[in-house]
Write a protein that holds these residues in place. Structure first.
Motif, PDB file in Angstrom:
ATOM      1  N   TYR A  34       0.818  -1.214   0.000  1.00  0.00           N
ATOM      2  CA  TYR A  34       0.000   0.000   0.000  1.00  0.00           C
ATOM      3  C   TYR A  34       0.850   1.262   0.000  1.00  0.00           C
ATOM      4  CZ  TYR A  34      -3.539  -3.456   1.108  1.00  0.00           C
ATOM      5  OH  TYR A  34      -4.357  -4.552   1.090  1.00  0.00           O
ATOM      6  N   SER A  36       1.726   4.749  -2.120  1.00  0.00           N
ATOM      7  CA  SER A  36       1.117   5.627  -3.104  1.00  0.00           C
ATOM      8  C   SER A  36       1.942   6.900  -3.262  1.00  0.00           C
ATOM      9  CB  SER A  36      -0.327   5.972  -2.713  1.00  0.00           C
ATOM     10  OG  SER A  36      -0.400   6.418  -1.375  1.00  0.00           O
ATOM     11  N   TYR A  51      -0.967   4.121  -6.832  1.00  0.00           N
ATOM     12  CA  TYR A  51      -1.356   3.501  -5.576  1.00  0.00           C
ATOM     13  C   TYR A  51      -1.055   2.005  -5.650  1.00  0.00           C
ATOM     14  CZ  TYR A  51      -5.632   1.985  -7.975  1.00  0.00           C
ATOM     15  OH  TYR A  51      -6.527   1.402  -8.836  1.00  0.00           O
ATOM     16  N   GLU A  52      -1.040   1.367  -4.486  1.00  0.00           N
ATOM     17  CA  GLU A  52      -0.652  -0.056  -4.412  1.00  0.00           C
ATOM     18  C   GLU A  52       0.603  -0.279  -5.257  1.00  0.00           C
ATOM     19  OE1 GLU A  52      -3.973  -2.671  -5.093  1.00  0.00           O
ATOM     20  OE2 GLU A  52      -5.197  -1.635  -3.588  1.00  0.00           O
TER      21      GLU A  52
ATOM     22  N   VAL B 100      -8.964   5.106  -1.892  1.00  0.00           N
ATOM     23  CA  VAL B 100      -9.214   4.308  -3.098  1.00  0.00           C
ATOM     24  C   VAL B 100      -9.944   3.032  -2.717  1.00  0.00           C
ATOM     25  CG1 VAL B 100      -8.146   3.081  -5.017  1.00  0.00           C
ATOM     26  CG2 VAL B 100      -7.103   5.181  -4.165  1.00  0.00           C
ATOM     27  N   PHE B 103      -6.921   0.705   2.899  1.00  0.00           N
ATOM     28  CA  PHE B 103      -5.466   0.832   3.046  1.00  0.00           C
ATOM     29  C   PHE B 103      -4.748   1.365   1.799  1.00  0.00           C
ATOM     30  CE2 PHE B 103      -6.226  -1.332   6.841  1.00  0.00           C
ATOM     31  CZ  PHE B 103      -6.853  -2.537   6.604  1.00  0.00           C
ATOM     32  N   SER B 104      -5.445   1.516   0.682  1.00  0.00           N
ATOM     33  CA  SER B 104      -4.793   1.635  -0.631  1.00  0.00           C
ATOM     34  C   SER B 104      -4.188   2.982  -0.986  1.00  0.00           C
ATOM     35  CB  SER B 104      -5.767   1.256  -1.734  1.00  0.00           C
ATOM     36  OG  SER B 104      -5.950  -0.139  -1.768  1.00  0.00           O
ATOM     37  N   GLY B 105      -4.669   4.057  -0.432  1.00  0.00           N
ATOM     38  CA  GLY B 105      -4.223   5.377  -0.880  1.00  0.00           C
ATOM     39  C   GLY B 105      -5.428   6.291  -0.954  1.00  0.00           C
ATOM     40  N   PHE B 106      -5.172   7.515  -1.388  1.00  0.00           N
ATOM     41  CA  PHE B 106      -6.168   8.572  -1.278  1.00  0.00           C
ATOM     42  C   PHE B 106      -6.443   9.178  -2.650  1.00  0.00           C
ATOM     43  CE2 PHE B 106      -5.301   7.908   3.037  1.00  0.00           C
ATOM     44  CZ  PHE B 106      -3.938   8.018   3.284  1.00  0.00           C
TER      45      PHE B 106
END
Lengths: 110, 119
Positions: A34, A36, A51-52, B100, B103-106
């Motif tokens: 995770y 980004s 991201y990811e 997203v 936990f993945s991002g914004f």
């Protein structure tokens, strides 16, 4: 939770490529997928670039690519354009429902 | 289109409370976890808090724990940040942010609300 480590500045010439690093620990960058990256212009909200680790939202040019090796993530900007001059931030999930950002890198296009 | 609009920022004295709100539109609000992220003047980004999509869990950064609380109302599509015992170091632009995925991002950010703590 300590901030991730980014170089304060980076630069590259028009058309060339530049890579920005983001170093964390096994608890954050190294321990999760995770990671980004964000682009921010002065006075504006950040914009998600990847991201990811390496996924790109729709609308983000494929000139922006993310990768990760161990505790270090990287953002590569290829074919530099004048509009790429901005601040760039990395972020990682750090476990236990905490997130951490890098200190930011100011990219200058020469 | 996705819109996040913060309100409630301003100048507040140290020790006083302030409440920020974020109005969300253009997406199914109850399906997404939401965060607050702040940025002190001339500084980098700092994650502040997260609330799960159904509001069942909230987590806060150590720097604000016990003083700042995130909440949401899925019936009104709003996200709030209650800030108590404010300190000078809480001075920042506060962004309402959608994730997203877990936990993945914004992926979507509001324009930000400036909070200035000074006497």
């Amino acid at each position: 939770q300590s901030a991730l480590t980014q170089p304060p500045s980076a630069s590259g010439s028009l058309g060339q490529s530049v890579t920005i690093s983001c170093t964390g620990t096994s608890s954050d960058v190294g321990g999760h997928k995770y990671v980004s990256w964000y682009q921010q212009y002065p006075g504006k909200a950040p914009k998600l670039l990847t991201y990811e680790v390496s996924k790109r939202p729709s609308g983000v040019p494929d000139r922006f690519s993310g990768s990760k090796s161990g505790n270090t993530a990287s953002l590569t900007v290829s074919g530099l354009q004048a509009e790429d001059e901005a601040d760039y931030y990395c972020s990682s999930y750090a476990g236990s429902n905490n997130w951490v950002f890098g200190g930011g890198t100011k990219l200058t296009v020469l | 289109q996705v819109q996040l609009v913060e309100s409630g920022g301003g100048v507040v004295q140290p020790g006083r409370p302030l409440r920020l709100s974020c109005a969300a539109s253009g997406f199914t609000f109850r399906s997404y976890g939401m965060h607050w992220v702040r940025q002190a003047p001339g500084k980098g980004l700092e994650w502040v808090a997260v609330i799960w999509n159904d509001g069942s869990n909230q987590y806060h950064a150590d720097s604000v724990k016990g003083r700042i609380t995130i909440s949401r109302d899925n019936s009104k599509n709003t996200l709030d940040l209650q800030m108590n015992s404010l300190r000078a170091e809480d001075t920042a632009v506060y962004f309402c942010v959608r994730e997203v995925g877990p936990f993945s991002g914004f992926d979507y950010w509001g324009q930000g609300a400036l909070v200035t703590v000074r006497s």
